[in-house]
Scaffold this active site. Structure first.
Site, PDB file in Angstrom:
ATOM      1  N   CYS A 127      12.633  20.125 -15.489  1.00  0.00           N
ATOM      2  CA  CYS A 127      13.157  18.883 -14.905  1.00  0.00           C
ATOM      3  C   CYS A 127      12.048  17.906 -14.557  1.00  0.00           C
ATOM      4  O   CYS A 127      12.241  16.703 -14.592  1.00  0.00           O
ATOM      5  CB  CYS A 127      13.998  19.194 -13.678  1.00  0.00           C
ATOM      6  SG  CYS A 127      13.148  20.246 -12.510  1.00  0.00           S
TER       7      CYS A 127
ATOM      8  N   LYS B 116      26.916  30.933  -9.173  1.00  0.00           N
ATOM      9  CA  LYS B 116      27.290  30.957 -10.592  1.00  0.00           C
ATOM     10  C   LYS B 116      26.102  30.452 -11.406  1.00  0.00           C
ATOM     11  O   LYS B 116      25.798  29.265 -11.434  1.00  0.00           O
ATOM     12  CB  LYS B 116      28.503  30.073 -10.886  1.00  0.00           C
ATOM     13  CG  LYS B 116      29.050  30.381 -12.285  1.00  0.00           C
ATOM     14  CD  LYS B 116      29.686  29.227 -12.983  1.00  0.00           C
ATOM     15  CE  LYS B 116      28.746  28.278 -13.638  1.00  0.00           C
ATOM     16  NZ  LYS B 116      28.042  28.784 -14.833  1.00  0.00           N
TER      17      LYS B 116
HETATM   18  P1  NDP Z   1      24.363  21.401 -16.600  1.00  0.00           P
HETATM   19  O1  NDP Z   1      24.577  20.284 -15.659  1.00  0.00           O
HETATM   20  O2  NDP Z   1      25.042  21.363 -17.895  1.00  0.00           O
HETATM   21  O3  NDP Z   1      24.776  22.798 -15.940  1.00  0.00           O
HETATM   22  C1  NDP Z   1      24.246  23.241 -14.724  1.00  0.00           C
HETATM   23  C2  NDP Z   1      25.172  24.279 -14.153  1.00  0.00           C
HETATM   24  O4  NDP Z   1      26.399  23.636 -13.782  1.00  0.00           O
HETATM   25  C3  NDP Z   1      25.559  25.378 -15.136  1.00  0.00           C
HETATM   26  O5  NDP Z   1      25.658  26.611 -14.426  1.00  0.00           O
HETATM   27  C4  NDP Z   1      26.925  24.920 -15.603  1.00  0.00           C
HETATM   28  O6  NDP Z   1      27.728  25.971 -16.105  1.00  0.00           O
HETATM   29  C5  NDP Z   1      27.477  24.382 -14.310  1.00  0.00           C
HETATM   30  N1  NDP Z   1      28.659  23.534 -14.424  1.00  0.00           N
HETATM   31  C6  NDP Z   1      29.052  22.776 -15.470  1.00  0.00           C
HETATM   32  N2  NDP Z   1      30.233  22.150 -15.165  1.00  0.00           N
HETATM   33  C7  NDP Z   1      30.577  22.532 -13.914  1.00  0.00           C
HETATM   34  C8  NDP Z   1      31.670  22.263 -13.044  1.00  0.00           C
HETATM   35  N3  NDP Z   1      32.673  21.453 -13.403  1.00  0.00           N
HETATM   36  N4  NDP Z   1      31.700  22.843 -11.827  1.00  0.00           N
HETATM   37  C9  NDP Z   1      30.708  23.666 -11.446  1.00  0.00           C
HETATM   38  N5  NDP Z   1      29.663  23.988 -12.225  1.00  0.00           N
HETATM   39  C10 NDP Z   1      29.577  23.420 -13.442  1.00  0.00           C
HETATM   40  O7  NDP Z   1      22.801  21.540 -16.745  1.00  0.00           O
HETATM   41  P2  NDP Z   1      22.016  22.519 -17.657  1.00  0.00           P
HETATM   42  O8  NDP Z   1      22.400  23.926 -17.377  1.00  0.00           O
HETATM   43  O9  NDP Z   1      22.165  22.008 -19.045  1.00  0.00           O
HETATM   44  O10 NDP Z   1      20.531  22.302 -17.119  1.00  0.00           O
HETATM   45  C11 NDP Z   1      19.741  21.269 -17.555  1.00  0.00           C
HETATM   46  C12 NDP Z   1      19.750  20.133 -16.541  1.00  0.00           C
HETATM   47  O11 NDP Z   1      19.354  20.605 -15.261  1.00  0.00           O
HETATM   48  C13 NDP Z   1      18.739  19.070 -16.903  1.00  0.00           C
HETATM   49  O12 NDP Z   1      19.325  17.795 -16.826  1.00  0.00           O
HETATM   50  C14 NDP Z   1      17.649  19.208 -15.852  1.00  0.00           C
HETATM   51  O13 NDP Z   1      16.969  18.048 -15.549  1.00  0.00           O
HETATM   52  C15 NDP Z   1      18.373  19.750 -14.683  1.00  0.00           C
HETATM   53  N6  NDP Z   1      17.471  20.534 -13.862  1.00  0.00           N
HETATM   54  C16 NDP Z   1      16.998  19.995 -12.698  1.00  0.00           C
HETATM   55  C17 NDP Z   1      16.092  20.676 -11.911  1.00  0.00           C
HETATM   56  C18 NDP Z   1      15.578  20.091 -10.624  1.00  0.00           C
HETATM   57  O14 NDP Z   1      14.938  20.779  -9.844  1.00  0.00           O
HETATM   58  N7  NDP Z   1      15.818  18.833 -10.341  1.00  0.00           N
HETATM   59  C19 NDP Z   1      15.630  22.004 -12.290  1.00  0.00           C
HETATM   60  C20 NDP Z   1      16.194  22.490 -13.517  1.00  0.00           C
HETATM   61  C21 NDP Z   1      17.093  21.766 -14.267  1.00  0.00           C
HETATM   62  P3  NDP Z   1      27.708  26.383 -17.660  1.00  0.00           P
HETATM   63  O15 NDP Z   1      26.659  25.615 -18.349  1.00  0.00           O
HETATM   64  O16 NDP Z   1      27.447  27.840 -17.587  1.00  0.00           O
HETATM   65  O17 NDP Z   1      29.069  26.065 -18.182  1.00  0.00           O
END
Ligand code: NDP
Length: 497
Positions: free
Chosen positions: A287, A178
Site C-alpha cells: 500500500c 475475515k
Molecule cells: P479489497 O478491498 O478487494 O479486499 C479487502 C478485504 O475486504 C478482503 O478480505 C475482501 O474479501 C473484503 N471485502 C470485499 N468486499 C467486502 C464486503 N462487502 N464486506 C466486507 N468485506 C469485504 O482489497 P484487496 O484484498 O484487493 O487488497 C488490496 C488493497 O488493499 C489495495 O488497494 C491496497 O492499497 C490496500 N491495502 C492497504 C494497506 C494499508 O495499510 N493502507 C495495506 C494493505 C493493502 P475477499 O477479497 O476475500 O472477497
C-alpha cells in the site's frame, strides 16, 4: 504444535466447516496450482461467530482479565510465533508467492507487533481531570470498544491481521476476523496460537470466504461495535457506509499513490537503489509503494536511465528460488488489471522504459508474473498517476522547483506515505512538513516500526494502526465524575404551593 483443521472456520474456540458445506481452493500464484482447500462461511456462519464474540465480551471471564494478564498472553503469542516461525513463513509464502526470505522478515515484524502491544497495555491509562471544583474527583478511564469485526487483504495477510488483533487483545476486545479469500492460511493458524497462549473461547474467531457474504455482517450486524478494515478504496467506502447504519466505530487503512521525490542534490546511489525497492518490493503489492517517482529535471535522464536498466535486470522467480528478487502477482485477475493499467498509461502518452510484459522464461509461464515496469513522461492528469495499480509499475514525473515537487506530491486523493531525497536538511524538513501523507521518509523508503503510528491522510483511511494511536482505536474513553459532597443543585427550587 500441529496446525490441524486450519481449513475450517474457528468459532467459539472450535473448528467447524461452513454450514453450506462449500469450499474454496487457495491458489499458489507462482504456479497457478491449488495448495489448500478452505471452508467457506455463509453470512449465517459469520453471524454465529459474531454471537460468540458478543457473548465472550458481555458474559465471559475475559472482561476480568487484568492488563498484566492480557500483556502476558501477547508475550506468549510472540514466543509461540517465534517457535513456529518457519511454519508460518512457509504458509505465508505458499499463499502469497512472496519469497521465503520476505516471509521471514514479515514474521519478525509480526512478532515485534505483539511484543509492542504487550508493553503498550501496561502503560497507565487513567487520567485525573482537574475540574477546578472542590469536592469532585474526576477521572478518565479506558475500556475496550467491544466486539471488533476485522477485514484484511492478501498482500501482507498475517502482518495486517496482527496490526488489528494485537491491540484488540491488549484492549480487552473480542473479535471476528475475515482474511482475504486468497490468503487465509496464516490467520487461521494464528487462532491455534491464541488458544495455546490462553485466550478464552469466543474471544478470537475467524471466518473465511468472499467479502460480500462472509465479510458483510462484520460491518452491518448490530452486535459488532467496531469494524477495522484494510483493503481497497472502493471496498473501504462500502464498509464505511454499511457501518454507518449502526454507527459503528470505523478504522480504515486504504490504498496509497505515494510520491518518492528525488532532488538533484540527493545521494544518487542511495536514491536510485531505494527507488527500485520503493516500488518493486513484493512486486509493488504494497500500500505504501513508492509508485510515483518525482525527479528534478536536471537529473531526470540519468535517474530514469539507471532505474530502467536495473528494472530490466530484476530476477523474477518462485518463493524458494535463491536467485529470485521478487515473485508473482497474487492472481490472474490482478495481473489482468495491472496490464490494463499499463496499457491505459501508454495510451495517455506515457513512454514505456522497462517491462510492460509478462516474463518469457518457460518456468514462469504458469504463474501470475509481470515484469517490473517503468513509465516515463507522466503527469498528474493521467490515470496511471492518479490510480493505484498495486503492481510493479513506476510512473515518472519531472519538477523544477521545491514548491512544484510539493504540489505534485500532494496532487492525489490519497495520503498514505511519501519520501524525499536530498542532502539539504532544511529542504527535507520543509518538504516533509508540506506533504499531506501519514508517513514521510527522508533519505529512506519503507521502514516502519510498531512503536510509530501508521495510517493515511485524505482517502487513504480513517484512524491509525500501531503506535499509541493504534491502541487507542480499540478503546473507549469514559469520564467518571464523583461528587464527594452531594447537595441539592437548586436549579429547580420548589415553587409556591
Ligand atoms: P479489497 O478491498 O478487494 O479486499 C479487502 C478485504 O475486504 C478482503 O478480505 C475482501 O474479501 C473484503 N471485502 C470485499 N468486499 C467486502 C464486503 N462487502 N464486506 C466486507 N468485506 C469485504 O482489497 P484487496 O484484498 O484487493 O487488497 C488490496 C488493497 O488493499 C489495495 O488497494 C491496497 O492499497 C490496500 N491495502 C492497504 C494497506 C494499508 O495499510 N493502507 C495495506 C494493505 C493493502 P475477499 O477479497 O476475500 O472477497
Amino acid at each position: 504444535m500441529a496446525y490441524e483443521k486450519i481449513e475450517q472456520l474457528f468459532i467459539n474456540g472450535a473448528r467447524r466447516p461452513g454450514s453450506a458445506g462449500e469450499t474454496r481452493d487457495v491458489i499458489h500464484p507462482a504456479t497457478g496450482k491449488s495448495v489448500a482447500t478452505f471452508c467457506e462461511a455463509t453470512s449465517d456462519d459469520t453471524i454465529a461467530a459474531i454471537t460468540a464474540a458478543r457473548t465472550a465480551f458481555d458474559n465471559g471471564h475475559w472482561r476480568s482479565f487484568s492488563a498484566e494478564q492480557r500483556s502476558k498472553i501477547l508475550e506468549r503469542v510472540a514466543d509461540i510465533l517465534t517457535r513456529d516461525k518457519d511454519l508460518f513463513a512457509e504458509a505465508e509464502s505458499r499463499d502469497t508467492a512472496k519469497r521465503i526470505v520476505e516471509a521471514h522478515y514479515d514474521m519478525d515484524d509480526i512478532i515485534s507487533v505483539f511484543r509492542h502491544f504487550a508493553k503498550e497495555v501496561l502503560k497507565p491509562h487513567v487520567r485525573e481531570v482537574n475540574t477546578g471544583r472542590e469536592n469532585v474527583h474526576s477521572k478518565i478511564v479506558v475500556e475496550p470498544v467491544g466486539v471488533v469485526g476485522m477485514i484484511t487483504p492478501w498482500n501482507y495477510p498475517l502482518l495486517q491481521a496482527s496490526w488489528k488483533i494485537a491491540p484488540a487483545i491488549a484492549a480487552g476486545c473480542t473479535f471476528v476476523i475475515k482474511p482475504s479469500e486468497l490468503t487465509p492460511s496464516t490467520t487461521s493458524m494464528l487462532m491455534e496460537v491464541l488458544s495455546e497462549a490462553g485466550i478464552p473461547d469466543g474471544v478470537a474467531n475467524a471466518v473465511y470466504g468472499a467479502g460480500a457474504t462472509a465479510g458483510e455482517p462484520l460491518s452491518t450486524h448490530p452486535d459488532v461495535d467496531m469494524v477495522s478494515f484494510t483493503g481497497g478504496l472502493t471496498t473501504g467506502k462500502h464498509v464505511m457506509a454499511s457501518a454507518a447504519q449502526t454507527v459503528k466505530k470505523v478504522a480504515l487503512e486504504l490504498g496509497g499513490k505515494n510520491p518518492n521525490i528525488i532532488f538533484a542534490d540527493a545521494d544518487m546511489d542511495a536514491a536510485i537503489d531505494n527507488a527500485l525497492t520503493a516500488v518493486f518490493l513484493h512486486s509493488g503489492q504494497v500500500c505504501s509503494a513508492g509508485a510515483r517517482l518525482l525527479v528534478e529535471r536536471s537529473v531526470h535522464d540519468n535517474v530514469v536511465d539507471e532505474i530502467a536498466r536495473r528494472a530490466d535486470n530484476i530476477v523474477l522467480g518462485s518463493s524458494h528460488d535463491d536467485k529470485a528478487q521478487t515473485g508473482a502477482l497474487i492472481s490472474a485477475g490482478h495481473r489482468d488489471k495491472v496490464e490494463a493499467y499499463v496499457a491505459a498509461g501508454i495510451a495517455e502518452g506515457a513512454v514505456l522504459r522497462a517491462g510492460g510484459i509478462r516474463p518469457t522464461e518457460p518456468e514462469l509461464a504458469d504463474g501470475f508474473f509481470f515484469r517490473p515496469t517503468v513509465l516515463d513522461n507522466c503527469n498528474t492528469t493521467m490515470s496511471c498517476v492518479q490510480d493505484e495499480s498495486f503492481g510493479p509499475v513506476l510512473t515518472v514525473e519531472v519538477f523544477d522547483t521545491e514548491e512544484e515537487a510539493v504540489r505534485l506530491g500532494n496532487d492525489t486523493i490519497f495520503g498514505l506515505a511519501g519520501a524525499v531525497w536530498t542532502t539539504d536538511d532544511d529542504k527535507a524538513a520543509r518538504v516533509a512538513a508540506a506533504l499531506r501523507h501519514g508517513t514521510i521518509w527522508i533519505n529512506d523508503y519503507h521502514p516502519y516500526v510498531a512503536q510509530a503510528e501508521w495510517g493515511g491522510f485524505k482517502q487513504s483511511g480513517v484512524g491509525r494502526e500501531l503506535g499509541e494511536a493504534g491502541f487507542a482505536e480499540y478503546l473507549e474513553h469514559k469520564h467518571i465524575w464523583h461528587n464527594l459532597k452531594p447537595a441539592p443543585s437548586e436549579w429547580f427550587p420548589e415553587g409556591p404551593e
